[in-house]
Enzyme design. Structure first.
Site, mmCIF file in Angstrom:
data_model
loop_
_atom_site.group_PDB
_atom_site.id
_atom_site.type_symbol
_atom_site.label_atom_id
_atom_site.label_comp_id
_atom_site.label_asym_id
_atom_site.label_seq_id
_atom_site.Cartn_x
_atom_site.Cartn_y
_atom_site.Cartn_z
ATOM 1 N N GLY A 29 79.923 77.046 146.737
ATOM 2 C CA GLY A 29 80.338 76.374 145.703
ATOM 3 C C GLY A 29 82.119 76.359 146.146
ATOM 4 O O GLY A 29 82.915 75.987 145.257
ATOM 5 N N SER A 88 77.374 74.896 150.185
ATOM 6 C CA SER A 88 78.188 73.828 150.338
ATOM 7 C C SER A 88 77.262 72.792 151.030
ATOM 8 O O SER A 88 77.815 71.719 151.687
ATOM 9 C CB SER A 88 79.383 73.879 150.515
ATOM 10 O OG SER A 88 80.189 74.682 149.674
ATOM 11 N N LYS A 109 71.565 76.792 138.600
ATOM 12 C CA LYS A 109 72.537 77.913 138.353
ATOM 13 C C LYS A 109 72.409 77.980 136.796
ATOM 14 O O LYS A 109 71.554 77.388 136.319
ATOM 15 C CB LYS A 109 74.005 77.934 138.651
ATOM 16 C CG LYS A 109 73.760 78.011 140.244
ATOM 17 C CD LYS A 109 75.207 78.254 141.276
ATOM 18 C CE LYS A 109 75.026 77.999 142.692
ATOM 19 N NZ LYS A 109 76.424 78.794 143.247
ATOM 20 N N GLU A 154 73.414 82.983 153.236
ATOM 21 C CA GLU A 154 74.456 82.154 152.474
ATOM 22 C C GLU A 154 75.886 83.155 152.461
ATOM 23 O O GLU A 154 76.122 84.014 151.776
ATOM 24 C CB GLU A 154 74.064 82.165 150.833
ATOM 25 C CG GLU A 154 72.715 81.610 150.476
ATOM 26 C CD GLU A 154 72.789 80.915 149.301
ATOM 27 O OE1 GLU A 154 72.714 79.791 149.114
ATOM 28 O OE2 GLU A 154 72.768 81.447 148.214
ATOM 29 N N GLU A 174 76.181 85.448 143.861
ATOM 30 C CA GLU A 174 76.685 85.657 142.230
ATOM 31 C C GLU A 174 76.225 86.660 141.547
ATOM 32 O O GLU A 174 76.952 87.458 140.829
ATOM 33 C CB GLU A 174 76.667 84.318 141.570
ATOM 34 C CG GLU A 174 77.387 83.354 142.072
ATOM 35 C CD GLU A 174 76.741 81.788 142.043
ATOM 36 O OE1 GLU A 174 75.926 81.490 141.096
ATOM 37 O OE2 GLU A 174 77.293 80.963 142.806
ATOM 38 N N ASN A 191 69.309 75.178 143.617
ATOM 39 C CA ASN A 191 69.598 76.401 142.541
ATOM 40 C C ASN A 191 70.598 75.811 141.598
ATOM 41 O O ASN A 191 71.458 75.619 141.991
ATOM 42 C CB ASN A 191 70.172 77.373 143.273
ATOM 43 C CG ASN A 191 70.668 78.430 142.547
ATOM 44 O OD1 ASN A 191 70.464 78.635 141.184
ATOM 45 N ND2 ASN A 191 71.683 79.657 142.997
ATOM 46 N N HIS A 247 71.003 86.767 145.063
ATOM 47 C CA HIS A 247 72.038 85.655 145.246
ATOM 48 C C HIS A 247 73.448 86.285 145.169
ATOM 49 O O HIS A 247 73.726 87.257 144.427
ATOM 50 C CB HIS A 247 71.786 84.527 143.970
ATOM 51 C CG HIS A 247 72.705 83.391 144.383
ATOM 52 N ND1 HIS A 247 74.123 83.452 143.990
ATOM 53 C CD2 HIS A 247 72.501 82.414 144.897
ATOM 54 C CE1 HIS A 247 74.639 82.325 144.557
ATOM 55 N NE2 HIS A 247 73.668 81.464 144.781
HETATM 56 C C1 PEP Z 1 74.260 78.508 146.013
HETATM 57 O O1 PEP Z 1 74.379 78.634 144.834
HETATM 58 O O2 PEP Z 1 73.044 79.063 146.523
HETATM 59 C C2 PEP Z 1 74.729 77.607 146.965
HETATM 60 C C3 PEP Z 1 74.464 77.575 148.127
HETATM 61 O O3 PEP Z 1 75.819 76.804 146.073
HETATM 62 P P1 PEP Z 1 76.675 75.404 146.725
HETATM 63 O O4 PEP Z 1 75.544 74.633 147.441
HETATM 64 O O5 PEP Z 1 77.132 74.815 145.363
HETATM 65 O O6 PEP Z 1 77.527 75.964 147.721
#
Ligand code: PEP
Length: 252
Positions: free
Chosen positions: A173, A213, A11, A167, A97, A9, A95
């Site tokens: 992040g 992460s 973003k 997640e 976010e 992803n 997601h």
């Molecule tokens: C994500 O955006 O779905 C995500 C898991 O981000 P990150 O890997 O940067 O934590």
């Protein structure tokens, strides 16, 4: 056997040239990797450019969001049919976010999931608890609520075409990855939710990715867990070698 699935992803990052270069590099470096499904999720404005960059490879791509409506007066929105027209196979929905920064609800995610399935897109539907919810011992409850509100009304045929991403919001992040056991516990719980709502064979067939992460150095131990079928990767998907390092962690 569930086929592992690693998704990147991107973003709201990169420019057109950077998106094309990254897509081309991932497509090239993933040639010959037959045992895993791979997809990238660039910003929608670069989907057409990415389509050209990955042509002839086995790297799939999709969008980070879409409208639940087919067309009409919805300024700024993009429909499922438009994504299909651009060659997308997947779309990420719900997601964290979008849920927590942009106010998307379970009902919104549910409508978008139905619209994606109707257009033959594969939705990757995200669920996950916030830190305060985990600390209050409410992780299971939150996951159940999100599952029921976002996916609970789907038919058996429809749920069979969905990928779920667990997640934990506190791990996205932040560099704070869930331990393999923390992630596995929730994945196992999700499979039980699926078995209770549908049946054991559906629960066994659906792929559940972990996201939060994930990087090359921690992927293998997460992906070694029985109920973790892949990863939804944010930051680490912006570098081709790091992303391919995660793919290398897939159990053989
Ligand atoms: C994500 O955006 O779905 C995500 C898991 O981000 P990150 O890997 O940067 O934590």
């Amino acid at each position: 056997m569930r086929r592992p699935f690693i998704a990147g992803n991107w973003k709201m990052n990169l420019d057109r040239a950077g998106a094309v270069a990254l897509a081309a590099a991932v497509a090239e470096k993933s040639r010959g990797l037959e045992n895993v499904d791979l997809a990238i999720f660039p910003p929608s404005v670069y989907l057409d450019a990415v389509r050209g960059a990955v042509a002839g490879s086995r790297l799939a791509y999709g969008a980070q969001n879409m409208s639940d409506q087919p067309n009409g007066a919805l300024t700024g929105e993009i429909s499922a049919a438009m994504l299909v027209d651009l060659g997308c196979r997947y779309v990420i929905l719900g997601h964290s976010e979008r849920r927590h920064i942009l106010g998307e609800t379970n009902a919104d995610v549910h409508k978008k999931t139905l619209a994606a399935l109707a257009a033959n897109l594969v939705p990757i539907v995200c669920v996950g608890e916030q830190l305060a919810e985990r600390e209050a011992g409410r992780t299971g409850e939150v996951i159940r609520e999100q599952f029921a509100g976002s996916l609970g009304n789907l038919s058996a045929e429809q749920i069979g075409r969905v990928v779920i991403a667990y997640e934990p919001v506190w791990a996205i992040g932040t560099g704070k990855v869930a331990t393999p056991q923390q992630a596995e516990d929730v994945h196992k719980d999700l499979r039980k939710i699926l078995a209770d709502r549908y049946n054991a064979s559906i629960a066994q067939a659906i792929r559940i990715q972990y996201g939060g992460s994930v990087k090359a150095s921690n992927a293998a131990e997460l992906l070694a867990q029985e109920n973790i079928d892949g990863a939804l990767v944010g930051g680490a998907s912006l570098k081709a070698d790091e992303f391919l390092g995660i793919v290398a962690g897939v159990r053989r």
